[in-house]
Design a protein around this motif. Structure first.
Motif, PDB file in Angstrom:
ATOM      1  N   THR A   1       0.826  -1.203   0.000  1.00 44.31           N
ATOM      2  CA  THR A   1       0.000   0.000   0.000  1.00 44.31           C
ATOM      3  C   THR A   1       0.859   1.252   0.000  1.00 44.31           C
ATOM      4  OG1 THR A   1      -1.712  -1.197   1.207  1.00 44.31           O
ATOM      5  CG2 THR A   1      -1.832   1.204   1.244  1.00 44.31           C
ATOM      6  N   ILE A   2       0.474   2.198  -0.852  1.00 46.83           N
ATOM      7  CA  ILE A   2       1.187   3.468  -0.994  1.00 46.83           C
ATOM      8  C   ILE A   2       0.198   4.599  -0.730  1.00 46.83           C
ATOM      9  CG2 ILE A   2       2.456   4.984  -2.568  1.00 46.83           C
ATOM     10  CD1 ILE A   2       3.312   2.418  -4.088  1.00 46.83           C
ATOM     11  N   ASP A   3       0.544   5.488   0.198  1.00 47.37           N
ATOM     12  CA  ASP A   3      -0.308   6.629   0.517  1.00 47.37           C
ATOM     13  C   ASP A   3      -0.100   7.761  -0.491  1.00 47.37           C
ATOM     14  OD1 ASP A   3      -1.226   5.322   2.741  1.00 47.37           O
ATOM     15  OD2 ASP A   3      -0.009   6.450   4.165  1.00 47.37           O
ATOM     16  N   CYS A   4      -1.181   8.471  -0.772  1.00 44.47           N
ATOM     17  CA  CYS A   4      -1.131   9.620  -1.688  1.00 44.47           C
ATOM     18  C   CYS A   4      -2.322  10.518  -1.389  1.00 44.47           C
ATOM     19  CB  CYS A   4      -1.163   9.145  -3.138  1.00 44.47           C
ATOM     20  SG  CYS A   4      -2.687   8.280  -3.567  1.00 44.47           S
TER      21      CYS A   4
ATOM     22  N   GLN B   1     -13.257   6.112  -3.891  1.00 47.25           N
ATOM     23  CA  GLN B   1     -12.890   7.430  -3.363  1.00 47.25           C
ATOM     24  C   GLN B   1     -11.660   7.374  -2.455  1.00 47.25           C
ATOM     25  OE1 GLN B   1     -14.463  10.083  -4.604  1.00 47.25           O
ATOM     26  NE2 GLN B   1     -15.558   8.549  -5.808  1.00 47.25           N
ATOM     27  N   VAL B   2     -11.326   6.162  -1.962  1.00 48.57           N
ATOM     28  CA  VAL B   2     -10.220   6.010  -1.018  1.00 48.57           C
ATOM     29  C   VAL B   2      -9.122   5.098  -1.558  1.00 48.57           C
ATOM     30  CG1 VAL B   2      -9.591   5.261   1.324  1.00 48.57           C
ATOM     31  CG2 VAL B   2     -11.788   6.380   0.917  1.00 48.57           C
ATOM     32  N   TYR B   3      -9.480   4.133  -2.391  1.00 45.86           N
ATOM     33  CA  TYR B   3      -8.517   3.140  -2.862  1.00 45.86           C
ATOM     34  C   TYR B   3      -8.543   2.985  -4.377  1.00 45.86           C
ATOM     35  CZ  TYR B   3      -8.576   1.606   1.995  1.00 45.86           C
ATOM     36  OH  TYR B   3      -8.503   1.569   3.356  1.00 45.86           O
ATOM     37  N   ARG B   4      -7.382   2.682  -4.931  1.00 50.82           N
ATOM     38  CA  ARG B   4      -7.250   2.213  -6.307  1.00 50.82           C
ATOM     39  C   ARG B   4      -6.283   1.046  -6.261  1.00 50.82           C
ATOM     40  NH1 ARG B   4      -8.624   6.664  -9.646  1.00 50.82           N
ATOM     41  NH2 ARG B   4     -10.336   7.652  -8.551  1.00 50.82           N
ATOM     42  N   ARG B   5      -6.480   0.092  -7.140  1.00 47.75           N
ATOM     43  CA  ARG B   5      -5.696  -1.142  -7.110  1.00 47.75           C
ATOM     44  C   ARG B   5      -5.005  -1.346  -8.453  1.00 47.75           C
ATOM     45  NH1 ARG B   5      -9.470  -5.528  -5.308  1.00 47.75           N
ATOM     46  NH2 ARG B   5     -10.160  -5.457  -7.458  1.00 47.75           N
ATOM     47  N   LEU B   6      -3.709  -1.671  -8.388  1.00 47.17           N
ATOM     48  CA  LEU B   6      -2.912  -1.888  -9.591  1.00 47.17           C
ATOM     49  C   LEU B   6      -2.400  -3.322  -9.643  1.00 47.17           C
ATOM     50  CD1 LEU B   6      -0.749   1.370  -9.600  1.00 47.17           C
ATOM     51  CD2 LEU B   6      -2.930   0.949 -10.774  1.00 47.17           C
ATOM     52  N   LEU B   7      -2.514  -3.927 -10.815  1.00 52.99           N
ATOM     53  CA  LEU B   7      -2.005  -5.264 -11.083  1.00 52.99           C
ATOM     54  C   LEU B   7      -0.643  -5.130 -11.747  1.00 52.99           C
ATOM     55  CD1 LEU B   7      -2.304  -8.366 -11.397  1.00 52.99           C
ATOM     56  CD2 LEU B   7      -3.485  -7.896 -13.563  1.00 52.99           C
TER      57      LEU B   7
ATOM     58  N   SER C   1       3.615 -10.256 -11.118  1.00 52.27           N
ATOM     59  CA  SER C   1       3.466 -10.616  -9.714  1.00 52.27           C
ATOM     60  C   SER C   1       1.993 -10.729  -9.363  1.00 52.27           C
ATOM     61  CB  SER C   1       4.113  -9.541  -8.823  1.00 52.27           C
ATOM     62  OG  SER C   1       3.876  -9.817  -7.468  1.00 52.27           O
ATOM     63  N   GLU C   2       1.701 -11.561  -8.406  1.00 53.78           N
ATOM     64  CA  GLU C   2       0.331 -11.666  -7.903  1.00 53.78           C
ATOM     65  C   GLU C   2       0.072 -10.674  -6.773  1.00 53.78           C
ATOM     66  OE1 GLU C   2      -2.178 -13.378  -9.265  1.00 53.78           O
ATOM     67  OE2 GLU C   2      -0.732 -13.867 -10.827  1.00 53.78           O
ATOM     68  N   ILE C   3       1.112  -9.977  -6.337  1.00 53.01           N
ATOM     69  CA  ILE C   3       0.938  -8.930  -5.325  1.00 53.01           C
ATOM     70  C   ILE C   3       0.412  -7.690  -6.030  1.00 53.01           C
ATOM     71  CG2 ILE C   3       2.121  -7.417  -3.676  1.00 53.01           C
ATOM     72  CD1 ILE C   3       4.138  -9.702  -3.274  1.00 53.01           C
ATOM     73  N   ARG C   4      -0.586  -7.057  -5.456  1.00 55.06           N
ATOM     74  CA  ARG C   4      -1.144  -5.837  -6.015  1.00 55.06           C
ATOM     75  C   ARG C   4      -0.570  -4.630  -5.280  1.00 55.06           C
ATOM     76  NH1 ARG C   4      -3.167 -10.101  -8.269  1.00 55.06           N
ATOM     77  NH2 ARG C   4      -5.064  -9.876  -9.495  1.00 55.06           N
ATOM     78  N   ILE C   5      -0.524  -3.502  -5.990  1.00 54.75           N
ATOM     79  CA  ILE C   5      -0.217  -2.223  -5.371  1.00 54.75           C
ATOM     80  C   ILE C   5      -1.562  -1.582  -5.044  1.00 54.75           C
ATOM     81  CG2 ILE C   5       0.797   0.067  -5.691  1.00 54.75           C
ATOM     82  CD1 ILE C   5       2.893  -2.195  -5.605  1.00 54.75           C
ATOM     83  N   LEU C   6      -1.746  -1.230  -3.789  1.00 57.24           N
ATOM     84  CA  LEU C   6      -2.974  -0.568  -3.365  1.00 57.24           C
ATOM     85  C   LEU C   6      -2.638   0.886  -3.085  1.00 57.24           C
ATOM     86  CD1 LEU C   6      -5.981  -1.095  -2.689  1.00 57.24           C
ATOM     87  CD2 LEU C   6      -5.264  -1.286  -0.294  1.00 57.24           C
ATOM     88  N   LEU C   7      -3.266   1.785  -3.800  1.00 55.99           N
ATOM     89  CA  LEU C   7      -3.085   3.216  -3.588  1.00 55.99           C
ATOM     90  C   LEU C   7      -4.173   3.674  -2.632  1.00 55.99           C
ATOM     91  CD1 LEU C   7      -2.458   4.122  -7.311  1.00 55.99           C
ATOM     92  CD2 LEU C   7      -0.745   3.764  -5.518  1.00 55.99           C
ATOM     93  N   GLN C   8      -3.761   4.337  -1.573  1.00 54.97           N
ATOM     94  CA  GLN C   8      -4.682   4.748  -0.519  1.00 54.97           C
ATOM     95  C   GLN C   8      -4.655   6.261  -0.368  1.00 54.97           C
ATOM     96  OE1 GLN C   8      -5.143   2.736   3.578  1.00 54.97           O
ATOM     97  NE2 GLN C   8      -3.507   4.231   3.866  1.00 54.97           N
TER      98      GLN C   8
END
Length: 144
Positions: free
Chosen positions: A12-15, A42-48, A52-59
């Motif tokens: 997870t990456i904060d922005c 409105q709070v999260y976006r998810r990147l594939l 990798s099977e790990i996702r990047i979650l933008l918060q």
């Protein structure tokens, strides 16, 4: 005692600007955005990630960054300087050039001040499976 499973699913990456974060991190990591529920958008976006099977979650958060990250991404590359320049065009900034302990790598900051590293090749067989970046990287919109 029952058996259970666990795995890393998100980094997870904060922005403070989700649209711009999707642009920056999608371009930086060659990732594609996955759908999230309308209520979560409105709070999260998810990147594939492409490999990798790990996702990047933008918060989304309005909290100010106050100190060094205790967790971060490391990107490996076969040309550190070229990769740093590509990421700078996307909005990253150079923060710290490390040349200690037998390593030579850059610590960069994304447009929100989050640190991440660009390392020399660690896993050559895995890196060889990735497609090369185009010669020119488009700039991501917005102020850095």
């Amino acid at each position: 005692m029952t058996h259970h499973r666990s795995r890393v699913c998100y980094f997870t990456i904060d922005c403070d600007d989700l649209d711009r974060a999707v642009e920056f991190w999608s371009a930086a990591l060659d990732a594609t955005e996955e759908e999230v529920s309308k209520a979560s958008r409105q709070v999260y976006r998810r990147l594939l990630l492409p490999d990798s099977e790990i996702r990047i979650l933008l918060q989304r958060t309005d909290d100010a960054k106050t100190s060094k990250e205790r967790m971060h991404l490391d990107l490996e590359t076969d040309d550190v300087e070229a990769e740093v320049r590509r990421l700078e065009k996307l909005g990253a900034t150079r923060y710290d050039h490390q040349k200690e302990r037998g390593f030579d790598f850059w610590v960069l900051r994304d447009p929100w001040g989050n640190e991440f590293c660009v390392l020399q090749t660690e896993y050559p067989a895995l890196l060889a499976r990735r497609r090369p970046w185009p010669e020119e990287t488009p700039e991501v919109r917005g102020e850095v």
